[in-house]
Write a protein that holds these residues in place. Structure first.
Motif, mmCIF file in Angstrom:
data_model
loop_
_atom_site.group_PDB
_atom_site.id
_atom_site.type_symbol
_atom_site.label_atom_id
_atom_site.label_comp_id
_atom_site.label_asym_id
_atom_site.label_seq_id
_atom_site.Cartn_x
_atom_site.Cartn_y
_atom_site.Cartn_z
ATOM 1 N N UNK A 120 31.256 46.894 31.272
ATOM 2 C CA UNK A 120 30.580 46.007 32.227
ATOM 3 C C UNK A 120 31.574 45.014 32.848
ATOM 4 N N UNK A 121 32.502 44.492 32.039
ATOM 5 C CA UNK A 121 33.483 43.528 32.565
ATOM 6 C C UNK A 121 34.387 44.190 33.601
ATOM 7 N N UNK A 122 34.841 45.437 33.274
ATOM 8 C CA UNK A 122 35.736 46.108 34.208
ATOM 9 C C UNK A 122 35.008 46.535 35.482
ATOM 10 N N UNK A 123 33.692 46.784 35.367
ATOM 11 C CA UNK A 123 32.924 47.099 36.577
ATOM 12 C C UNK A 123 32.939 45.904 37.545
ATOM 13 N N UNK A 124 32.757 44.701 37.006
ATOM 14 C CA UNK A 124 32.770 43.501 37.840
ATOM 15 C C UNK A 124 34.166 43.276 38.429
ATOM 16 N N UNK A 125 35.195 43.538 37.615
ATOM 17 C CA UNK A 125 36.557 43.396 38.130
ATOM 18 C C UNK A 125 36.844 44.402 39.229
ATOM 19 N N UNK A 127 34.721 45.546 41.373
ATOM 20 C CA UNK A 127 34.031 45.151 42.591
ATOM 21 C C UNK A 127 34.876 44.170 43.419
ATOM 22 N N UNK A 128 35.734 43.413 42.756
ATOM 23 C CA UNK A 128 36.599 42.458 43.482
ATOM 24 C C UNK A 128 38.032 42.977 43.528
ATOM 25 N N UNK A 129 38.156 44.287 43.208
ATOM 26 C CA UNK A 129 39.442 44.978 43.270
ATOM 27 C C UNK A 129 40.450 44.399 42.278
ATOM 28 N N UNK A 130 39.909 43.978 41.108
ATOM 29 C CA UNK A 130 40.785 43.452 40.075
ATOM 30 C C UNK A 130 41.370 44.535 39.183
ATOM 31 N N UNK A 131 40.676 45.662 39.071
ATOM 32 C CA UNK A 131 41.170 46.808 38.290
ATOM 33 C C UNK A 131 40.974 48.065 39.120
ATOM 34 N N UNK A 132 41.644 49.109 38.678
ATOM 35 C CA UNK A 132 41.526 50.374 39.402
ATOM 36 C C UNK A 132 40.261 51.130 38.993
ATOM 37 N N UNK A 133 39.887 52.089 39.830
ATOM 38 C CA UNK A 133 38.727 52.934 39.524
ATOM 39 C C UNK A 133 38.980 53.770 38.277
ATOM 40 N N UNK A 136 37.855 51.910 35.170
ATOM 41 C CA UNK A 136 36.395 51.927 34.979
ATOM 42 C C UNK A 136 35.939 53.280 34.437
ATOM 43 N N UNK A 137 36.492 54.335 34.980
ATOM 44 C CA UNK A 137 36.107 55.668 34.506
ATOM 45 C C UNK A 137 36.529 55.881 33.062
ATOM 46 N N UNK A 138 37.686 55.344 32.681
ATOM 47 C CA UNK A 138 38.122 55.440 31.287
ATOM 48 C C UNK A 138 37.182 54.658 30.382
ATOM 49 N N UNK A 139 36.783 53.463 30.841
ATOM 50 C CA UNK A 139 35.835 52.656 30.053
ATOM 51 C C UNK A 139 34.499 53.386 29.881
ATOM 52 N N UNK A 140 34.025 54.043 30.944
ATOM 53 C CA UNK A 140 32.745 54.771 30.877
ATOM 54 C C UNK A 140 32.831 55.950 29.902
#
Length: 372
Positions: A120-125, A127-133, A136-140
């Motif tokens: 959830x944290x990386x999803x928010x990041x 959205x503001x381009x704080x982390x790469x896609x 997020x996919x690795x977190x999922x």
């Protein structure tokens, strides 16, 4: 000397004549004497309506029946049921010690919660381009893996609680508290008893006479005076090449759980409408290697007291099917004939008899055993 010889001849001649006279009078007396009438019981030949049926030997088995076994190993913590008890689907039978597995489950749940927070944290990041896609996919993927591990461990914990898979009656419990069980070890037999199946075989020539839904009656020597009813629910799709018979399965009602899987008995299947047959009691038949016969009674006057007298004569008969106390007469008798049912051992052709029916043999096509 001549005089002595003449006198001796006269003496012996007189003795022989006397013996001859006595013998003649005895024979004459016996010839004129008649045997007294013999007491017999009797019945009148009549038609009985018999339901044509097929008979087979059947074996009972449960619709659902298993030996309950564990899927996983473990130490027995509690035994929740007693031998012979009726249980419902889902009732707990045995619990195995699952402390280690539960602790591991809690650990995996915490890992899954952390993976969810990170996702959830990386999803928010993202959205503001704080982390790469890719992050997020690795977190999922990590979250799904942790959730799968939790589900797997939860299933292991659930298997430590052994439950009844269906409604039924328990047998004898074969385990003790503190015993270590391995997968496949027998815990207890569980059998569903109502309804219950009975399997039996019929010859192939009888196949056209049976069909699904046909009523059946089951009897067993365990309860000789009771009948259990049901209907045919399945007919095998092939003939046994070894016996040339067809396996048939019927379902019986058993609300009081009187009959159990493994019992055997006799299955009666009615195959057509009832038919009338000329019948007599089986006790009326005298069975002999040269032919079966009965004694027919014909009235012949009355005795001094006014009691009717009858003459008994042998009549050979051809027998058919037997049912209970009765036997079918195919040939030899007609409706209305009076036959002897007891006392035949005292008779011969032409014997004089009188009827005493105070005690008569049973003549029931469906006799039942009387129990105390």
């Amino acid at each position: 000397m001549i005089t002595m010889l003449v006198l001796t001849g006269i003496l012996f001649g007189g003795i022989f004549l006397y013996k001859f006279f006595i013998s003649h009078m005895i024979k004459k007396s016996m010839g004129e004497a008649s045997m007294p009438p013999v007491a017999v019981s009797s019945m009148t030949v009549s038609y009985e309506a018999w339901q044509p049926k097929m008979t087979a030997t059947g074996t009972l088995h449960a619709i659902n029946g298993v030996d309950v076994t564990p899927e996983v190993s473990g130490l027995i913590k509690t035994i929740n049921q007693d031998s012979g008890k009726d249980v419902k689907t889902g009732d707990v039978l045995v619990e195995l010690n699952a402390d280690v597995e539960i602790a591991h489950l809690h650990s995996l749940e915490e890992d899954a919660n952390l993976a969810l927070i990170t996702y959830k944290r990386d999803q928010k990041q993202y959205e503001i381009h704080g982390v790469s896609k890719a992050t997020v996919e690795t977190d999922e993927a990590n979250l799904k893996s942790k959730a799968a591990q939790v589900a797997e461990q939860a299933a292991v914990v659930a298997k430590k609680t052994i439950r009844a898979p269906f409604d039924g009656r328990l047998g004898v419990i074969n385990i003790d508290l503190g015993q270590f069980l391995n997968p496949g070890d027998n815990i207890v037999s569980l059998q569903s008893l109502d309804p219950i199946y009975v399997d039996f075989s019929v010859p192939q020539q009888a196949f056209p006479q049976i069909k699904v839904g046909q009523p059946v009656t089951f009897t067993t020597d365990t309860y000789p005076s009771e009948k259990f009813t049901g209907k045919i629910t399945s007919i095998n799709s092939k003939v046994d090449v070894a016996t040339r018979t067809i396996l048939v399965e019927a379902t019986l009602t058993n609300p009081e759980h009187k009959i159990l899987p493994g019992m055997y008995g006799v299955v009666d299947i009615p195959v057509s409408s009832s038919k009338k047959h000329l019948t007599v009691s089986q006790t009326a038949i005298s069975y002999n290697p040269y032919g079966d016969f009965v004694y027919i009674l014909k009235e012949k006057g009355k005795d001094a007291a006014g009691q009717p007298l009858f003459v008994a004569n042998q009549k050979f008969v051809t027998l058919g099917e037997t049912r209970g106390d009765q036997v079918q007469i195919v040939k030899g008798l007609e409706k209305g004939d009076v036959v002897v049912t007891a006392g035949q051992l005292k008779l011969r052709n032409g014997s004089l008899t009188f009827i005493n029916n105070k005690v008569t043999p049973s003549n029931n096509p469906n006799p039942s055993l009387k129990t105390k």
